[in-house]
Each structure stands twice: as structure tokens, then as C-alpha cells.
Design a protein around this motif. Structure first.
Motif, mmCIF file in Angstrom:
data_model
loop_
_atom_site.group_PDB
_atom_site.id
_atom_site.type_symbol
_atom_site.label_atom_id
_atom_site.label_comp_id
_atom_site.label_asym_id
_atom_site.label_seq_id
_atom_site.Cartn_x
_atom_site.Cartn_y
_atom_site.Cartn_z
ATOM 1 N N ASP A 24 2.707 -8.745 -6.537
ATOM 2 C CA ASP A 24 2.368 -8.332 -7.895
ATOM 3 C C ASP A 24 2.363 -6.819 -8.035
ATOM 4 O O ASP A 24 2.606 -6.277 -9.106
ATOM 5 C CB ASP A 24 0.978 -8.859 -8.285
ATOM 6 N N LEU A 25 2.035 -6.164 -6.948
ATOM 7 C CA LEU A 25 1.885 -4.716 -7.015
ATOM 8 C C LEU A 25 3.192 -3.966 -6.758
ATOM 9 O O LEU A 25 3.338 -2.801 -7.120
ATOM 10 C CB LEU A 25 0.841 -4.270 -5.987
ATOM 11 N N PRO A 27 6.206 -3.920 -8.090
ATOM 12 C CA PRO A 27 6.914 -3.230 -9.179
ATOM 13 C C PRO A 27 6.316 -1.858 -9.510
ATOM 14 O O PRO A 27 7.061 -0.889 -9.701
ATOM 15 C CB PRO A 27 6.763 -4.177 -10.368
ATOM 16 N N ILE A 28 4.991 -1.755 -9.519
ATOM 17 C CA ILE A 28 4.362 -0.468 -9.855
ATOM 18 C C ILE A 28 4.754 0.574 -8.819
ATOM 19 O O ILE A 28 5.094 1.712 -9.156
ATOM 20 C CB ILE A 28 2.826 -0.587 -9.888
ATOM 21 N N VAL A 31 8.348 1.681 -9.338
ATOM 22 C CA VAL A 31 8.508 2.524 -10.533
ATOM 23 C C VAL A 31 8.012 3.936 -10.257
ATOM 24 O O VAL A 31 8.700 4.925 -10.528
ATOM 25 C CB VAL A 31 7.742 1.915 -11.730
ATOM 26 N N ILE A 32 6.814 4.032 -9.672
ATOM 27 C CA ILE A 32 6.240 5.354 -9.437
ATOM 28 C C ILE A 32 7.075 6.128 -8.418
ATOM 29 O O ILE A 32 7.353 7.313 -8.609
ATOM 30 C CB ILE A 32 4.756 5.227 -9.023
ATOM 31 N N PHE A 34 10.273 5.760 -7.750
ATOM 32 C CA PHE A 34 11.553 6.138 -8.349
ATOM 33 C C PHE A 34 11.396 7.366 -9.242
ATOM 34 O O PHE A 34 12.164 8.333 -9.133
ATOM 35 C CB PHE A 34 12.123 4.965 -9.159
ATOM 36 N N PHE A 35 10.385 7.364 -10.110
ATOM 37 C CA PHE A 35 10.250 8.487 -11.033
ATOM 38 C C PHE A 35 9.834 9.758 -10.305
ATOM 39 O O PHE A 35 10.285 10.841 -10.640
ATOM 40 C CB PHE A 35 9.275 8.144 -12.163
ATOM 41 N N GLN A 36 8.986 9.600 -9.281
ATOM 42 C CA GLN A 36 8.520 10.791 -8.563
ATOM 43 C C GLN A 36 9.662 11.444 -7.776
ATOM 44 O O GLN A 36 9.836 12.641 -7.823
ATOM 45 C CB GLN A 36 7.371 10.402 -7.618
ATOM 46 N N ILE A 50 -3.310 7.725 -1.600
ATOM 47 C CA ILE A 50 -2.584 6.721 -2.373
ATOM 48 C C ILE A 50 -2.483 5.415 -1.603
ATOM 49 O O ILE A 50 -2.675 4.337 -2.159
ATOM 50 C CB ILE A 50 -1.187 7.254 -2.749
ATOM 51 N N GLY A 53 -5.767 3.671 -1.680
ATOM 52 C CA GLY A 53 -5.958 3.103 -3.011
ATOM 53 C C GLY A 53 -5.172 1.822 -3.190
ATOM 54 O O GLY A 53 -5.686 0.837 -3.724
ATOM 55 N N LEU A 54 -3.933 1.828 -2.717
ATOM 56 C CA LEU A 54 -3.093 0.631 -2.872
ATOM 57 C C LEU A 54 -3.662 -0.557 -2.108
ATOM 58 O O LEU A 54 -3.675 -1.679 -2.608
ATOM 59 C CB LEU A 54 -1.670 0.920 -2.393
ATOM 60 N N LEU A 56 -6.772 -1.038 -1.461
ATOM 61 C CA LEU A 56 -7.935 -1.498 -2.224
ATOM 62 C C LEU A 56 -7.500 -2.368 -3.404
ATOM 63 O O LEU A 56 -8.091 -3.399 -3.691
ATOM 64 C CB LEU A 56 -8.748 -0.300 -2.739
ATOM 65 N N VAL A 57 -6.440 -1.928 -4.101
ATOM 66 C CA VAL A 57 -5.968 -2.679 -5.266
ATOM 67 C C VAL A 57 -5.520 -4.078 -4.845
ATOM 68 O O VAL A 57 -5.872 -5.074 -5.479
ATOM 69 C CB VAL A 57 -4.817 -1.936 -5.976
ATOM 70 N N LEU A 61 -7.372 -7.474 -6.105
ATOM 71 C CA LEU A 61 -6.662 -8.494 -6.875
ATOM 72 C C LEU A 61 -6.799 -9.856 -6.182
ATOM 73 O O LEU A 61 -7.012 -10.881 -6.830
ATOM 74 C CB LEU A 61 -5.192 -8.093 -7.001
ATOM 75 N N GLY B 60 -9.377 1.246 -6.419
ATOM 76 C CA GLY B 60 -8.026 1.505 -5.942
ATOM 77 C C GLY B 60 -7.162 2.137 -7.022
ATOM 78 O O GLY B 60 -6.407 3.073 -6.764
ATOM 79 N N ALA B 64 -5.414 5.694 -6.541
ATOM 80 C CA ALA B 64 -3.979 5.803 -6.281
ATOM 81 C C ALA B 64 -3.143 5.882 -7.543
ATOM 82 O O ALA B 64 -2.334 6.791 -7.693
ATOM 83 C CB ALA B 64 -3.536 4.602 -5.452
ATOM 84 N N MET B 72 2.469 11.786 -14.120
ATOM 85 C CA MET B 72 3.891 11.579 -14.394
ATOM 86 C C MET B 72 4.148 11.481 -15.888
ATOM 87 O O MET B 72 5.131 12.030 -16.387
ATOM 88 C CB MET B 72 4.369 10.306 -13.708
ATOM 89 N N SER B 110 5.757 -3.118 -15.117
ATOM 90 C CA SER B 110 5.149 -3.263 -13.791
ATOM 91 C C SER B 110 3.630 -3.397 -13.870
ATOM 92 O O SER B 110 3.048 -4.152 -13.093
ATOM 93 C CB SER B 110 5.544 -2.094 -12.897
#
Lengths: 251, 275
Positions: A24-25, A27-28, A31-32, A34-36, A50, A53-54, A56-57, A61, B60, B64, B72, B110
Motif C-alpha cells: 500500500d505504501l 506508490p507514495i 512518487v516521492i 521520482f519527483f525528488q 525517512i 518514518g516509513l 512506523l507507517v 497501517l 511515521g 517521513a 516538494m 498514491s
């Protein structure tokens, strides 16, 4: 049953949920990244933070979904069934109103939007530009939205009991929104439209969904698919109408 | 260690947010229904997991995703990025912001996939429909709706059109679709508009709206910054009904093919029998 086998199975279920959360995570993250790297062409700042954090997310979930099926869904459905058995519509509607009002009035994203809206109103000269009047305006807005959501759940529950088709109610609501848009002051319109989206929190949605499905499956002649869903739809429509009324009264 | 304390603070805030819901449930259960909660131990643990999960999730995100996503959004809308070298925009053309629209759509898609309340509704819908509605397909259709909605909403902020024309057009599309799409999906489609925008999507989308409205000349961040969420709640309704319509059309085509194939077979066997 053997206890260790049970534990192992629980663990497997948990692992599967964990894997699902990672998916689920993904795609985010893509996206981040790719743009960065490709568009903004900058290095990733503090990558360690980061990563933590990921993790933890993903864990959060997983726990959330795990607990959802164990706690939130069962309690919503069992209460719906208990109310249907009790047969007291007035208590059921009271419960519906309290659930809608109580969960919305303390909703953090609503508090944030109300505060922002108060600043807009003050800078536009709608209310006096003092902190006090801003606070009372924001609180008024919050209570208006909470009342609207309470009313929405009441209407939605009544609809399930009576078996009214949802489309006429929702489309009727749209007509009211359009008519109100014409007469409401223009500064309130954006806030009003947004307030419909921010009212339903992460805990309210599963509870209210379980309540609707539980009710529809314990009342004879109701289809849980057709009659059980739709409570959230009302909860995102009525705040739009009531916030516009609030804007008209204040202005 | 510091992380643990942060977790405790987030957990405390989550508990405070949930307290009104919990007291309503307990109050009605004890005073009105007056029966013990069935499987109380399991339900209690379930609630605990939900609270811990939500607290971890929020912490989280704060650590993050939000700082990065917000930064951005602001960088992509900054005049330095849009017009390399020019620090003050004098006039804007909507196509200057193509990366903003792409970012809006990508981040809308996303974050919706990871939105916990949408997962809850999708799981329930799959369960209630006995698998006729696939949870993942539903989530992907909603996410496509949100992606389109936020991109369109960003375009609106750039060109400065009044919001109600867009919303009213959306309503008209919803009305027309309601009459033509399978009846089973209608309530679920209406619901999916409300569940898309909560924990993950709102903060990032708000940052995008704010960034756009504060850098484009003639837009006020306070007035034009609002409205993206409204797009994100309207477009999924259209997307979910469209998904149901497409599935139905495909099923019908398959059905038609099967019946014609059967007919041909029957003709053949009849011919064989007669000869």
C-alpha cells in the motif's frame, strides 16, 4: 487446538498484513523518489529519519487493519443488531446523532479548517479582526459541522429503517447545495465545499460503515449492499449545506 | 528513546481524539442496550491495536512523508522552478505548471491507496458483496478519481475559475451516471467520496493548494487555497460508478459471446444429428 499452531497462524496472518501494508505504501515512495530525483533533482534529505518514518507507517497501517477486523467492525455490527432487537427507533436515532456529533466535534482536521476559515473571515472583514471573535467564529463553525454530521447519520439511519432509495435523497441534497451556492456569500463557498470532505475521520468511517451494514442485515427486507452503505455520503453532504447557512447568518 | 517519547505523545493525542467515540459507545452499551459487549476481550484488544496502529501511522507520516511532501509541493510551485531565473511572476500560463498537475495526480493516487479509512470501506464492501466487488479494484478506482480531482483542482487554482462551476458540473455527471449504473454500486460510490480524504491526503493536498495559491499573482492563499478537497471528494464518486459501468459492460459482452458460441455449438450438433 494446539496453542503453538494457533500462535503460528496468528503470526502468519500478521506477516501477510505487513506485506499488504508495504504494498500500500509503495506508490507514495515511488512518487516521492521520482519527483525528488528526476524532477527537482535534489538529494534525499536525512534519509535515516525517512526510513524510520516509513517503517512506523507500515507497522501502524498493519496494526490498524488488524484491529479493525477484531474490534471496530464487530462492535459496530453488534450494537446495530442490539438496537434492531430492542426495537426502539428513538434510542437508535439518539445514538446515531451522538455518534455523528461526538466524533466530528473533536476531529483534528475540522479544527484546523475552522481555524483557517476564521482567519479568512477576519481578513475579509466579515468578522472583527480580534483573536476572540476569530475563536468564537471557529467554534461556531465546528459546532455547525458537527450538528450537520449528527443530523446526517440520523437521516441515513432512518433511510435504512424505512428503505428509502438513496439516490433521491443525495440528488435532492445536491439541488439544495446548488441553490444555496447561488445565494450564499462567495467567501464561504470554498470552505463549505471542503468541510464536507474533512468530517469523516479514520475511526468514524469503519464504525459508521459497520453500523449501517449491521442495521441493514438485521432488518428484514433490507439488502446490506444497497441499504447498508451510504451513511458517510450523507455525512459529507449536510456539512456543505449547513456551513453555507452559517455563512449567510454571520454575513 | 526520543522516538519512544514521541510515540507516547502521539498515542496520548490519538486516545484523546478517540475518547468521545469510546464514551458514546460505552455509554449506550451500558445504559441503553444494557448487555455485555460480545467477545469483550477480543474487541478490547482490537481497539488497542487500532489506537497503537493509528499512533504509529501518524508518527511515521510526521517523520517521513509530510515534511518531504510539503516541501516538494512548495518547491514545484515556486516561481524559481516554474520560470527558471525569474523570481517574480508577472503572468502565468496554465501549461507552465505541468509538473504541478502531474505531481498532484501522482500524490493524490498514491496517498489514496494508503488511506486507512478507504481500506476499511473496501474490505467491508468485498465482504458484504461476497467478493462481487473486489477491494483492490475499488481502491484503485477511487484513487484514479482522487488523482484526476486534485489535478483538475490545481488547474482551477492556476487559471482562477470559480469553484462552483466545476462542482456543479460534477454533480450533473453524478446524477446522469446514477440513472445508468448498476444499482448495487450507487450507495458505495456515494460513500467513497467521503472516505478518500482523511489522514494522509489532506495535509499534503493542503500544502499543494497553499503553495499554488500563494505564488500565483492574483490568487489569495486564504480564498483559493481551499477547494482541492472538494474535488477529491467528488471525482471518486464518478470514478467508482464508471468502474461499475465498465465491469457491467464487459460482463455483458462476455455473456453475449458465450451465448452466441453456445448457439453455434447447438446448431452444429443439430446438423450432425440430422445427418
Amino acid at each position: 487446538m494446539d496453542y503453538t499452531i494457533l500462535m503460528n497462524r496468528q503470526f502468519l496472518v500478521f506477516l501477510k498484513a505487513l506485506l499488504g501494508s508495504c504494498k500500500d505504501l509503495l506508490p507514495i515512495i515511488l512518487v516521492i523518489a521520482f519527483f525528488q530525483f528526476a524532477v527537482l533533482q535534489q538529494p534525499m534529505p536525512n534519509i535515516g529519519d525517512i526510513f524510520v518514518g516509513l517503517v512506523l507507517v507500515v507497522l501502524g497501517l498493519t496494526f490498524f487493519i488488524y484491529g479493525l477486523e477484531m474490534g471496530l467492525f464487530p462492535i459496530g455490527e453488534s450494537m446495530a443488531k442490539a438496537f434492531a432487537k430492542k426495537g426502539s427507533i428513538s434510542w437508535l436515532l439518539t445514538f446515531a446523532f451522538c455518534l455523528g456529533f461526538g466524533t466530528t466535534v473533536a476531529e483534528p482536521s475540522l479544527i484546523a479548517v475552522a481555524k483557517e476559515a476564521a482567519i479568512v473571515a477576519a481578513s475579509g472583514g466579515i468578522i472583527v479582526d480580534t483573536l476572540e471573535s476569530q475563536l468564537s467564529y471557529a467554534n461556531g463553525l465546528r459546532f455547525t459541522v458537527a450538528f450537520a454530521v449528527g443530523l446526517a447519520i440520523v437521516i441515513g439511519v432512518l433511510r435504512i429503517i424505512r428503505g428509502w432509495p438513496i439516490q433521491y435523497l443525495i440528488l435532492g441534497g445536491y439541488v439544495v447545495v446548488v441553490l444555496m451556492t447561488i445565494i450564499a456569500p462567495s467567501w464561504i463557498i470554498g470552505i463549505a465545499y471542503d468541510s464536507g470532505g474533512v468530517t469523516t475521520s479514520t475511526i468514524t468511517v469503519p464504525l459508521v460503515t459497520a453500523l449501517g451494514v449491521g442495521l441493514a442485515s438485521s432488518i428484514k427486507g433490507r439488502n446490506p449492499m444497497i441499504d447498508g452503505f451510504g451513511l458517510i455520503a450523507f455525512a459529507s453532504l449536510t456539512p456543505i449545506i449547513f456551513v453555507m447557512i452559517y455563512g449567510m447568518v454571520i454575513g | 528513546m526520543e522516538l519512544f517519547f514521541e510515540f507516547l505523545t502521539t498515542l496520548k493525542n490519538t486516545v484523546i481524539d478517540v475518547l468521545p467515540i469510546l464514551s458514546i459507545i460505552l455509554g449506550f452499551q451500558l445504559l441503553v442496550i444494557r448487555k455485555p459487549i460480545p467477545h469483550i476481550k477480543q474487541v478490547g484488544f482490537g481497539f488497542l491495536y487500532v489506537l497503537i496502529g493509528l499512533a504509529l501511522f501518524l508518527l511515521g507520516l510526521e517523520k517521513a512523508l509530510f515534511p518531504l511532501g510539503k516541501m516538494m509541493a512548495l518547491q514545484l510551485t515556486a516561481p524559481e522552478f516554474i520560470h527558471a531565473g525569474e523570481h517574480v511572476l508577472t503572468s502565468v500560463h496554465w501549461s507552465d505548471y505541468k509538473w504541478v498537475y502531474i505531481f498532484a495526480a501522482a500524490i493524490g493516487f498514491s496517498t489514496t491507496i494508503a488511506e486507512p479509512s478507504l481500506i476499511a470501506v473496501a474490505v467491508k464492501a468485498e465482504e458484504v458483496s461476497a467478493g462481487a466487488i473486489n477491494a483492490n479494484s475499488l481502491r484503485i478506482s477511487v484513487a484514479i478519481g482522487v488523482a484526476f480531482g486534485i489535478a483538475l483542482g490545481s488547474y482551477r487554482i492556476v487559471v482562477g475559475h470559480p469553484i462552483h462551476y466545476y462542482i456543479i458540473t460534477g454533480y450533473i455527471i453524478v446524477v446522469i451516471q446514477t440513472f445508468f449504473c448498476p444499482k448495487l454500486i450507487v450507495p458505495l460510490a456515494y460513500d467513497s467520496g467521503g472516505v478518500t480524504t482523511s489522514t494522509v491526503t489532506v495535509p499534503l493536498v493542503a500544502a499543494l493548494g497553499l503553495g499554488l495559491a500563494s505564488t500565483i499573482p492574483g490568487r489569495s492563499p486564504l480564498i483559493d487555497g481551499f477547494g482541492l478537497i472538494a474535488f477529491a471528494s467528488l471525482c471518486p464518486i464518478i470514478a467508482v460508478m464508471a468502474y461499475a459501468q465498465l465491469t457491467e459492460a464487459k460482463d455483458k459482452r462476455v455473456q453475449k459471446k458465450l451465448t452466441t458460441r453456445n448457439k453455434i455449438k447447438q446448431e452444429k450438433t443439430r446438423k450432425n444429428n440430422s445427418t
